[in-house]
Design a protein around this motif. Structure first.
Motif, PDB file in Angstrom:
ATOM      1  N   GLN A  71       4.485   4.029  -1.856  1.00 48.52           N
ATOM      2  CA  GLN A  71       3.360   3.993  -1.699  1.00 48.52           C
ATOM      3  C   GLN A  71       2.981   4.045  -0.218  1.00 48.52           C
ATOM      4  O   GLN A  71       4.087   3.654   0.823  1.00 48.52           O
ATOM      5  CB  GLN A  71       2.925   2.369  -1.915  1.00 48.52           C
ATOM      6  CG  GLN A  71       1.305   2.188  -1.789  1.00 48.52           C
ATOM      7  CD  GLN A  71       0.764   0.935  -2.677  1.00 48.52           C
ATOM      8  OE1 GLN A  71       0.122   1.017  -3.506  1.00 48.52           O
ATOM      9  NE2 GLN A  71       1.390  -0.303  -2.151  1.00 48.52           N
TER      10      GLN A  71
ATOM     11  N   GLY B  54      -0.136   4.422   2.981  1.00 50.47           N
ATOM     12  CA  GLY B  54      -1.444   3.947   3.572  1.00 50.47           C
ATOM     13  C   GLY B  54      -2.660   4.992   3.219  1.00 50.47           C
ATOM     14  O   GLY B  54      -2.216   6.058   3.129  1.00 50.47           O
ATOM     15  N   GLU B  55      -3.837   4.809   3.281  1.00 54.68           N
ATOM     16  CA  GLU B  55      -4.836   5.600   3.311  1.00 54.68           C
ATOM     17  C   GLU B  55      -5.145   6.076   4.781  1.00 54.68           C
ATOM     18  O   GLU B  55      -6.235   5.920   5.456  1.00 54.68           O
ATOM     19  CB  GLU B  55      -6.267   4.948   2.595  1.00 54.68           C
ATOM     20  CG  GLU B  55      -5.785   4.684   1.034  1.00 54.68           C
ATOM     21  CD  GLU B  55      -7.146   4.335   0.396  1.00 54.68           C
ATOM     22  OE1 GLU B  55      -8.079   3.875   1.120  1.00 54.68           O
ATOM     23  OE2 GLU B  55      -7.215   4.296  -0.855  1.00 54.68           O
TER      24      GLU B  55
ATOM     25  N   LYS C 228       1.617   6.467  -4.352  1.00 53.03           N
ATOM     26  CA  LYS C 228       0.466   5.763  -4.313  1.00 53.03           C
ATOM     27  C   LYS C 228      -0.097   5.516  -2.949  1.00 53.03           C
ATOM     28  O   LYS C 228       0.686   5.545  -2.064  1.00 53.03           O
ATOM     29  CB  LYS C 228       0.431   4.511  -5.357  1.00 53.03           C
ATOM     30  CG  LYS C 228       0.963   4.505  -6.671  1.00 53.03           C
ATOM     31  CD  LYS C 228       0.365   5.368  -7.564  1.00 53.03           C
ATOM     32  CE  LYS C 228       0.777   5.549  -8.857  1.00 53.03           C
ATOM     33  NZ  LYS C 228      -0.006   6.454  -9.768  1.00 53.03           N
ATOM     34  N   LYS C 229      -1.489   5.302  -3.045  1.00 52.29           N
ATOM     35  CA  LYS C 229      -2.023   5.017  -1.761  1.00 52.29           C
ATOM     36  C   LYS C 229      -2.784   3.582  -1.786  1.00 52.29           C
ATOM     37  O   LYS C 229      -3.443   3.221  -2.825  1.00 52.29           O
ATOM     38  CB  LYS C 229      -3.050   6.069  -1.486  1.00 52.29           C
ATOM     39  CG  LYS C 229      -2.209   7.522  -1.111  1.00 52.29           C
ATOM     40  CD  LYS C 229      -3.170   8.531  -0.864  1.00 52.29           C
ATOM     41  CE  LYS C 229      -2.646   9.735  -0.781  1.00 52.29           C
ATOM     42  NZ  LYS C 229      -3.672  11.016  -0.614  1.00 52.29           N
ATOM     43  N   THR C 230      -2.821   3.006  -0.607  1.00 52.19           N
ATOM     44  CA  THR C 230      -3.357   1.619  -0.543  1.00 52.19           C
ATOM     45  C   THR C 230      -4.282   1.446   0.671  1.00 52.19           C
ATOM     46  O   THR C 230      -3.705   1.808   1.747  1.00 52.19           O
ATOM     47  CB  THR C 230      -2.383   0.317  -0.926  1.00 52.19           C
ATOM     48  OG1 THR C 230      -3.234  -0.756  -0.697  1.00 52.19           O
ATOM     49  CG2 THR C 230      -1.561   0.402   0.164  1.00 52.19           C
TER      50      THR C 230
ATOM     51  N   GLU D   4      -4.727  -1.593   1.938  1.00 47.04           N
ATOM     52  CA  GLU D   4      -4.278  -2.813   2.216  1.00 47.04           C
ATOM     53  C   GLU D   4      -3.346  -2.798   3.416  1.00 47.04           C
ATOM     54  O   GLU D   4      -3.133  -3.753   3.810  1.00 47.04           O
ATOM     55  CB  GLU D   4      -3.612  -3.618   0.969  1.00 47.04           C
ATOM     56  CG  GLU D   4      -4.556  -3.534  -0.482  1.00 47.04           C
ATOM     57  CD  GLU D   4      -5.847  -4.477   0.133  1.00 47.04           C
ATOM     58  OE1 GLU D   4      -5.805  -5.450   0.914  1.00 47.04           O
ATOM     59  OE2 GLU D   4      -7.144  -4.031  -0.535  1.00 47.04           O
TER      60      GLU D   4
ATOM     61  N   ALA E 260       2.660  -0.250   3.795  1.00 52.87           N
ATOM     62  CA  ALA E 260       2.342   0.141   2.379  1.00 52.87           C
ATOM     63  C   ALA E 260       3.152   0.064   1.408  1.00 52.87           C
ATOM     64  O   ALA E 260       2.814  -0.361   0.334  1.00 52.87           O
ATOM     65  CB  ALA E 260       1.395   1.448   2.439  1.00 52.87           C
TER      66      ALA E 260
ATOM     67  N   LEU F 212       4.028  -3.153  -0.608  1.00 50.46           N
ATOM     68  CA  LEU F 212       3.143  -4.092  -1.375  1.00 50.46           C
ATOM     69  C   LEU F 212       3.241  -3.141  -2.785  1.00 50.46           C
ATOM     70  O   LEU F 212       2.365  -3.552  -3.653  1.00 50.46           O
ATOM     71  CB  LEU F 212       1.972  -3.844  -0.858  1.00 50.46           C
ATOM     72  CG  LEU F 212       1.550  -4.343   0.627  1.00 50.46           C
ATOM     73  CD1 LEU F 212       0.282  -4.483   1.137  1.00 50.46           C
ATOM     74  CD2 LEU F 212       2.256  -5.832   0.638  1.00 50.46           C
ATOM     75  N   LEU F 213       4.054  -1.956  -3.220  1.00 47.88           N
ATOM     76  CA  LEU F 213       3.993  -1.429  -4.299  1.00 47.88           C
ATOM     77  C   LEU F 213       4.352  -2.457  -5.561  1.00 47.88           C
ATOM     78  O   LEU F 213       5.536  -3.087  -5.397  1.00 47.88           O
ATOM     79  CB  LEU F 213       4.972  -0.168  -4.341  1.00 47.88           C
ATOM     80  CG  LEU F 213       4.999   0.518  -5.734  1.00 47.88           C
ATOM     81  CD1 LEU F 213       3.755   1.291  -5.988  1.00 47.88           C
ATOM     82  CD2 LEU F 213       6.199   1.712  -5.573  1.00 47.88           C
TER      83      LEU F 213
ATOM     84  N   ASP G 275       1.167  -0.725 -10.595  1.00 45.06           N
ATOM     85  CA  ASP G 275       0.360   0.540 -10.119  1.00 45.06           C
ATOM     86  C   ASP G 275       0.915   1.751 -10.614  1.00 45.06           C
ATOM     87  O   ASP G 275       0.286   2.533 -10.205  1.00 45.06           O
ATOM     88  CB  ASP G 275       0.507   0.282  -8.552  1.00 45.06           C
ATOM     89  CG  ASP G 275       0.044  -1.053  -8.040  1.00 45.06           C
ATOM     90  OD1 ASP G 275      -1.047  -1.504  -8.508  1.00 45.06           O
ATOM     91  OD2 ASP G 275       0.580  -1.438  -6.815  1.00 45.06           O
TER      92      ASP G 275
END
Length: 321
Positions: free
Chosen positions: A56, A58-59, A81-83, A85, A111, A114-115, A119
């Motif tokens: 994961q 970050g955005e 994945k992207k988050t 958070e 990021a 936090l995966l 998700d």
């Protein structure tokens, strides 16, 4: 499917523009995509195999850079994945004249940490697949539990699990916490890759052979012991079965060399069962030593990874490194 799934951190390595300076003295850095699982997945893809990264970001711009780079190499990013958070992880690196490194990490949390398993959708393994992981993302965050669930899932599918501890002491509250976590995960893997710099710390045993023997717990069938430019060896419970010297190269940067090595082992293993690694150990080590050696002749991790044609020419002595 015959595919590598590498789970763990994807980050940006800031590589220094100068050598033999302390990290606080470096004045220029170049951002490059890194993270051990990301490097391993990239190595397999550049050699011509199938690989997927489970991570994961970050955005943010750094997350976009990671995704774009992996897509261009040919790594499957459907499980990247992207988050919003947390930010994408960063690592600042300094280099000695010999290409050895010092790190400063920025991930509190990042990021990748936090995966969570929920998700991830559409993720299925079979017996021809390989799952690779390291210790960086085994810290006490959701990503650790994601590792546990993915390892169990791969074991249920009767695929192969490979663990490369790849120790990074600054990321842990204490050396004991790191050692205990590594020892917790070793029995989950079929293949363990461990370096000469890590062996005594992890095993708490000074004698090399005794230390390697102590690692055969739980699922462990094969230990690959690496010694940098001195080469590597393969052990089973019965003892040493193969060893091969490294290649002489002009080292610029050792970042990602160990990842390139195990990526090359995985590339060769993808179309075979684990017994093939035992039966053809010398061949595996020769090819992996060449890939690892070539990876040190350029700066950065992913950008220095060779394609298969370059490796074969290098082994035949037809490529000037």
């Amino acid at each position: 499917m015959n595919k590598l799934y590498a789970v763990g951190e994807a980050l940006i390595d800031f590589i220094p523009g100068e050598r033999d300076s302390k990290l606080k003295e470096v004045t220029q850095f170049q951002p490059q995509v890194g993270g051990a699982p990301t490097n391993v997945a990239s190595c397999v893809a550049k050699l011509g195999g199938k690989s997927s990264i489970i991570t994961q970001v970050g955005e943010d711009a750094f997350g976009e850079k990671i995704e774009d780079t992996l897509i261009n190499i040919g790594v499957d990013t459907q499980h990247l994945k992207k988050t919003p958070e947390a930010n994408t992880a960063l690592a600042f690196v300094s280099l000695t004249k010999e290409g050895e490194r010092d790190f400063a990490f920025y991930r509190k949390p990042s990021a990748d940490m936090l995966l969570q398993t929920e998700d991830l959708t559409g993720l299925e393994f079979d017996s021809t697949d390989i799952l690779h992981f390291c210790s960086v993302d085994l810290v006490d965050y959701p990503i650790k539990h994601t590792h546990v669930e993915l390892i169990d899932k791969m074991l249920q599918a009767e695929g192969t699990v490979i663990f490369d501890p790849n120790l990074r002491f600054p990321l842990w509250d204490s050396p004991d916490a790191l050692r205990e976590t590594v020892l917790e995960f070793i029995p989950k893997a079929h293949i363990l890759k461990i370096s000469d710099e890590e062996l005594e710390f992890i095993s708490s045993i000074k004698d090399k052979d005794e230390a390697i023997t102590s690692l055969f717990k739980g699922n462990v069938e094969i230990v690959i012991y690496t010694e940098g430019k001195s080469g590597a060896s393969i052990y089973t419970k019965e003892g040493l079965i193969a060893n091969k010297d490294g290649f002489n190269v002009t080292v610029k940067d050792t970042t990602g060399a160990g990842d390139a090595f195990i990526g090359a082992v995985i590339y060769q293993l993808l179309n075979h069962d684990r017994n093939h690694l035992i039966e053809e150990g010398h061949q595996y080590l020769r090819f992996a030593n060449a890939v690892g050696g070539l990876a040190t002749t350029e700066y950065g991790a992913i950008e220095s990874l060779p394609i298969r044609d370059e490796v074969e020419k290098f082994i035949r002595g037809e490529l000037n490194e």
